[in-house]
Motif scaffolding. Sequence first.
Motif, mmCIF file in Angstrom:
data_model
loop_
_atom_site.group_PDB
_atom_site.id
_atom_site.type_symbol
_atom_site.label_atom_id
_atom_site.label_comp_id
_atom_site.label_asym_id
_atom_site.label_seq_id
_atom_site.Cartn_x
_atom_site.Cartn_y
_atom_site.Cartn_z
ATOM 1 N N ALA A 99 -7.794 5.804 5.614
ATOM 2 C CA ALA A 99 -7.181 7.030 6.124
ATOM 3 C C ALA A 99 -6.724 7.932 4.989
ATOM 4 N N VAL A 100 -6.927 7.499 3.744
ATOM 5 C CA VAL A 100 -6.589 8.309 2.573
ATOM 6 C C VAL A 100 -7.847 8.994 2.076
ATOM 7 N N ALA A 235 -3.780 3.757 -2.529
ATOM 8 C CA ALA A 235 -5.138 3.397 -2.124
ATOM 9 C C ALA A 235 -5.837 2.524 -3.165
ATOM 10 N N GLU A 236 -5.321 2.479 -4.369
ATOM 11 C CA GLU A 236 -5.872 1.558 -5.365
ATOM 12 C C GLU A 236 -5.407 0.126 -5.131
ATOM 13 N N ARG A 237 -4.345 -0.031 -4.349
ATOM 14 C CA ARG A 237 -3.783 -1.356 -4.057
ATOM 15 C C ARG A 237 -4.162 -1.853 -2.663
ATOM 16 N N TYR A 238 -4.328 -0.901 -1.726
ATOM 17 C CA TYR A 238 -4.516 -1.266 -0.325
ATOM 18 C C TYR A 238 -5.659 -0.476 0.292
ATOM 19 N N VAL A 240 -5.877 1.615 3.207
ATOM 20 C CA VAL A 240 -4.923 2.270 4.104
ATOM 21 C C VAL A 240 -5.636 2.596 5.409
ATOM 22 N N LEU A 241 -5.338 1.847 6.456
ATOM 23 C CA LEU A 241 -6.028 2.004 7.726
ATOM 24 C C LEU A 241 -5.493 3.169 8.547
ATOM 25 N N ALA A 242 -4.239 3.541 8.319
ATOM 26 C CA ALA A 242 -3.642 4.636 9.092
ATOM 27 C C ALA A 242 -2.520 5.266 8.292
ATOM 28 N N GLN A 243 -2.295 6.563 8.560
ATOM 29 C CA GLN A 243 -1.150 7.285 8.021
ATOM 30 C C GLN A 243 -0.376 7.900 9.186
ATOM 31 N N MET A 244 0.950 7.965 9.017
ATOM 32 C CA MET A 244 1.798 8.605 10.026
ATOM 33 C C MET A 244 2.775 9.540 9.331
#
Length: 317
Positions: A99-100, A235-238, A240-244
């Motif tokens: 999501a990023v 995003a370099e660590r995870y 990211v499936l979603a942002q809120m």
Amino acid sequence: MARTLIVLMAAATALAGCATQQRIDVPLPSMPPMIASAPPPGMAYLYGSAEADALSEQAYNGMLGYVRALLDRTRDARGRLPHQRAAGTLPRWPASASAVLASGSTAAVPQPTSCGALPPAVVLDMDETTVLNLGYEYNDAQTGQAYDAKRWDAWERGGADKVVAVPGAVAAFRQLRAAGVAVVINTNRNAANAADTARALAGAGLGTFEHGTTLWLRGDADGKSGKDGRRQAIAERYCVLAQMGDQLGDFADFFNPPGPAPASGRRLLPSTSRLVARWGAGWFVLPNPVYGTGLGSGWDDTFPADRRWSQTPEGVK
């Protein structure tokens, strides 16, 4: 005659004294602040209405459903996610999982970052997204003061026990963590107040957060108030499936271009062909009619000239 002269001189002196006497203001006793009959409408809606609570629950439910479905689609036959499998094992996260957006993305070309086999996470804004700043906004409503950076800094340092979790957040955080999904906060609170911010989140029942890992603040990563630099670092660590968030800048910095951009032009961005499908599918917005970039439109931006209606003695226009 002499006596009469003395009397006249005394009267003249008294009159002159009255003419030159300066006004002396006696301070009044301190009075308690006047309490309005009702909170400002935006605050009454966000902090006091069942409708706002329902919208928040809806957003968190939608985010959880989306994340669960994405996890299920990505698990292998043994139920493992990409980061739980041996290096080089396929499949990895789908190309569109993140999501990023990648650095350099625009509204016309929103390219997601590559997740590879990173562990999953959800990234959220803090203020009016995960916590409601009841104490601070009460003070705003009572005093009518304009935003002041020093006053907000004092709130960050001293208001940890005057916030509550946004409806839906506590249960969602618990379920995400149980599913192995990290919860990461990306906020524009001051990095110098990291410990106070973590204490506010914990006090609201949202769990523990570590600065630089699951808690990112203004100035982290690139020293900027825009969040793209922090998003890239996260995003370099995870994956990211979603942002809120409650502001469009919680999703990408291109929603807030530098300079005086017309509100009508900014309003077109969320509905561009490449972005419209992201709302409710990786990007989730919560209501905030109290402050922020969504409140700056004028009459022409809010009410197009060809859609205005009025009733006059001569008839309807």
